[in-house]
Write a protein that holds these residues in place. Sequence first.
Motif, PDB file in Angstrom:
ATOM      1  N   PRO A   9       0.941  -1.028   0.106  1.00  0.00           N
ATOM      2  CA  PRO A   9       0.000  -0.134  -0.009  1.00  0.00           C
ATOM      3  C   PRO A   9       0.728   1.141   0.049  1.00  0.00           C
ATOM      4  CG  PRO A   9       0.139  -0.976   2.243  1.00  0.00           C
ATOM      5  CD  PRO A   9       0.662  -1.885   1.567  1.00  0.00           C
ATOM      6  N   SER A  10       0.601   2.246  -0.883  1.00  0.00           N
ATOM      7  CA  SER A  10       1.313   3.457  -0.812  1.00  0.00           C
ATOM      8  C   SER A  10       0.660   4.571  -0.884  1.00  0.00           C
ATOM      9  CB  SER A  10       2.247   3.323  -2.341  1.00  0.00           C
ATOM     10  OG  SER A  10       2.315   1.913  -2.697  1.00  0.00           O
ATOM     11  N   TYR A  11       1.123   5.547  -0.316  1.00  0.00           N
ATOM     12  CA  TYR A  11       0.237   6.876  -0.229  1.00  0.00           C
ATOM     13  C   TYR A  11       1.412   7.866  -0.260  1.00  0.00           C
ATOM     14  CZ  TYR A  11      -2.919  10.526   1.132  1.00  0.00           C
ATOM     15  OH  TYR A  11      -3.683  11.834   1.372  1.00  0.00           O
ATOM     16  N   ASP A  41      -1.732   2.361  -4.996  1.00  0.00           N
ATOM     17  CA  ASP A  41      -1.648   3.802  -4.964  1.00  0.00           C
ATOM     18  C   ASP A  41      -3.041   4.100  -4.341  1.00  0.00           C
ATOM     19  OD1 ASP A  41      -1.214   6.297  -4.700  1.00  0.00           O
ATOM     20  OD2 ASP A  41      -1.936   6.890  -6.808  1.00  0.00           O
ATOM     21  N   ASP A  42      -3.000   4.496  -2.856  1.00  0.00           N
ATOM     22  CA  ASP A  42      -3.924   5.005  -2.299  1.00  0.00           C
ATOM     23  C   ASP A  42      -4.474   6.379  -2.486  1.00  0.00           C
ATOM     24  OD1 ASP A  42      -6.005   5.087  -0.532  1.00  0.00           O
ATOM     25  OD2 ASP A  42      -4.802   4.866   1.343  1.00  0.00           O
ATOM     26  N   GLY A  43      -4.705   6.714  -3.783  1.00  0.00           N
ATOM     27  CA  GLY A  43      -5.062   8.081  -4.178  1.00  0.00           C
ATOM     28  C   GLY A  43      -4.182   9.006  -3.851  1.00  0.00           C
ATOM     29  N   ARG A  69      -9.639   7.938  -4.928  1.00  0.00           N
ATOM     30  CA  ARG A  69      -9.403   9.014  -4.152  1.00  0.00           C
ATOM     31  C   ARG A  69      -8.829   8.151  -2.851  1.00  0.00           C
ATOM     32  NH1 ARG A  69     -12.882   7.897   0.245  1.00  0.00           N
ATOM     33  NH2 ARG A  69     -14.837   7.077  -0.411  1.00  0.00           N
ATOM     34  N   ASN A  70      -8.159   8.749  -1.972  1.00  0.00           N
ATOM     35  CA  ASN A  70      -7.762   8.179  -0.584  1.00  0.00           C
ATOM     36  C   ASN A  70      -8.752   7.400   0.150  1.00  0.00           C
ATOM     37  OD1 ASN A  70      -6.742   8.904   2.615  1.00  0.00           O
ATOM     38  ND2 ASN A  70      -5.484   7.845   1.234  1.00  0.00           N
ATOM     39  N   PHE A  71      -8.610   6.127  -0.052  1.00  0.00           N
ATOM     40  CA  PHE A  71      -9.485   5.282   0.835  1.00  0.00           C
ATOM     41  C   PHE A  71      -8.828   4.532   1.926  1.00  0.00           C
ATOM     42  CE2 PHE A  71     -11.777   5.094  -3.447  1.00  0.00           C
ATOM     43  CZ  PHE A  71     -13.252   5.087  -3.022  1.00  0.00           C
TER      44      PHE A  71
HETATM   45  N1  UDP Z   1      -0.742   4.182   3.647  1.00  0.00           N
HETATM   46  C1  UDP Z   1      -1.686   4.082   2.903  1.00  0.00           C
HETATM   47  N2  UDP Z   1      -2.881   4.950   2.786  1.00  0.00           N
HETATM   48  C2  UDP Z   1      -3.079   5.802   3.762  1.00  0.00           C
HETATM   49  C3  UDP Z   1      -1.996   6.079   4.581  1.00  0.00           C
HETATM   50  C4  UDP Z   1      -0.734   5.235   4.732  1.00  0.00           C
HETATM   51  O1  UDP Z   1      -1.711   3.195   1.774  1.00  0.00           O
HETATM   52  O2  UDP Z   1      -3.922   6.525   3.981  1.00  0.00           O
HETATM   53  C5  UDP Z   1       0.750   3.165   3.595  1.00  0.00           C
HETATM   54  C6  UDP Z   1       2.118   4.253   3.355  1.00  0.00           C
HETATM   55  O3  UDP Z   1       2.402   4.460   1.987  1.00  0.00           O
HETATM   56  C7  UDP Z   1       2.874   3.148   3.912  1.00  0.00           C
HETATM   57  C8  UDP Z   1       2.084   2.290   5.025  1.00  0.00           C
HETATM   58  O4  UDP Z   1       0.548   2.456   4.684  1.00  0.00           O
HETATM   59  O5  UDP Z   1       3.266   2.282   2.929  1.00  0.00           O
HETATM   60  C9  UDP Z   1       2.386   2.762   6.568  1.00  0.00           C
HETATM   61  O6  UDP Z   1       2.221   4.252   6.598  1.00  0.00           O
HETATM   62  P1  UDP Z   1       3.332   5.040   7.231  1.00  0.00           P
HETATM   63  O7  UDP Z   1       4.554   4.550   6.965  1.00  0.00           O
HETATM   64  O8  UDP Z   1       2.758   6.552   6.874  1.00  0.00           O
HETATM   65  O9  UDP Z   1       2.820   4.701   8.765  1.00  0.00           O
HETATM   66  P2  UDP Z   1       3.707   4.260   9.866  1.00  0.00           P
HETATM   67  O10 UDP Z   1       4.974   3.424   9.370  1.00  0.00           O
HETATM   68  O11 UDP Z   1       4.477   5.660  10.318  1.00  0.00           O
HETATM   69  O12 UDP Z   1       3.074   3.992  11.056  1.00  0.00           O
END
Ligand code: UDP
Length: 320
Positions: A9-11, A41-43, A69-71
């Motif tokens: 998952p990538s945002y 890609d999460d929007g 969009r961002n889901f």
């Molecule tokens: N991510 C996502 N959607 C969102 C927020 C985060 O797909 O709305 C993904 C983000 O790209 C990453 C993973 O979830 O690959 C973890 O997010 P992040 O690194 O920001 O969180 P942390 O590691 O700080 O807990």
Amino acid sequence: MSRLSIVLPSYNEEQNISVTARTLSDLMEAEKIDYELVFVDDGSKDNTFLEIKKVSETNLNIKGGTFSRNFGKEAAIFAGLEMATGDAVIVMDCDLQHPPAMIPKMWEMWKNGAEVVEGIKKSRGKEGIFHRAFAGLFYRVMSALIKMDMNSSSDFKLLDRKVVNVLLELPERNTFFRALTFWAGFKTETVEYDVQERKYGTSKWSFGSLLRYAISNATSFSTLPLQMVTALGVISIGFSLILAVQTLFNYLTGNAVEGFTTVILLILIVGGFIMLSLGIIGNYIARIYEEVKGRPKYIISDVAGDVNGNVLGAWKKRER
Ligand code: UDP
Ligand code: MG
């Protein structure tokens, strides 16, 4: 030959996609594992999807999609599971905070019969004190509610195809991936890992989004808060019985005018309890409302690489 899918998952991760894609494909080739990388890609608001398209053009083992969009990360994970074709699927963050070096070990465990391999955080890596305290509280409450140890669990897991199919068949929209694998059962093993530091970009979690995530997961996984409402009711009935006796006693002995303070306090306390309870019940009703509408978890607006075309703008209509 068995195939491993890695779901990422990538945002807003434009700086991470190519590095992660290269790191993982080099590793898979060195380990001689037949693999595919599924970037979702999460929007994103940046060029994350453009980057995914680029890497998918240079490497046929890479594919992905983008949301309209961002889901949210949960939705991105489920979209990745839907697109994955492997016999085993690993879900990991695309910022390399989940160490790729663990993958060969997880793959070995799967080959030796494990159906779920849970990544367990040995250390939590660098986090602000505020974030750490809140995460600690969240996981303690969650563990109590779900009756599973959530503190060191993470979204870094390997799932057998059977488990993936079980998760994809779940009709609910409000999912909590981390706990669902516990719920599903299967032959589970664990690997410990150290959370790495993020090289590029920043964490996507704000206090508000963590709080929303916490409430949504607590309500989607447990009805204990509802039972707490009943408990609150029982407690206030207990108190009101005691006060009733006292009030009647005062009345009968002719001292009824006093006790104004008690009245004010009672109104405030009972009012607070009622509002809180309404809030908790309301939260569950909101969840039911969302589930009943039956809207999809996500909408895919474009794909990259070799993805089954009918995922575009479509979703499974599930019979109820
Ligand atoms: N991510 C996502 N959607 C969102 C927020 C985060 O797909 O709305 C993904 C983000 O790209 C990453 C993973 O979830 O690959 C973890 O997010 P992040 O690194 O920001 O969180 P942390 O590691 O700080 O807990
Ligand atoms: Mg991260």
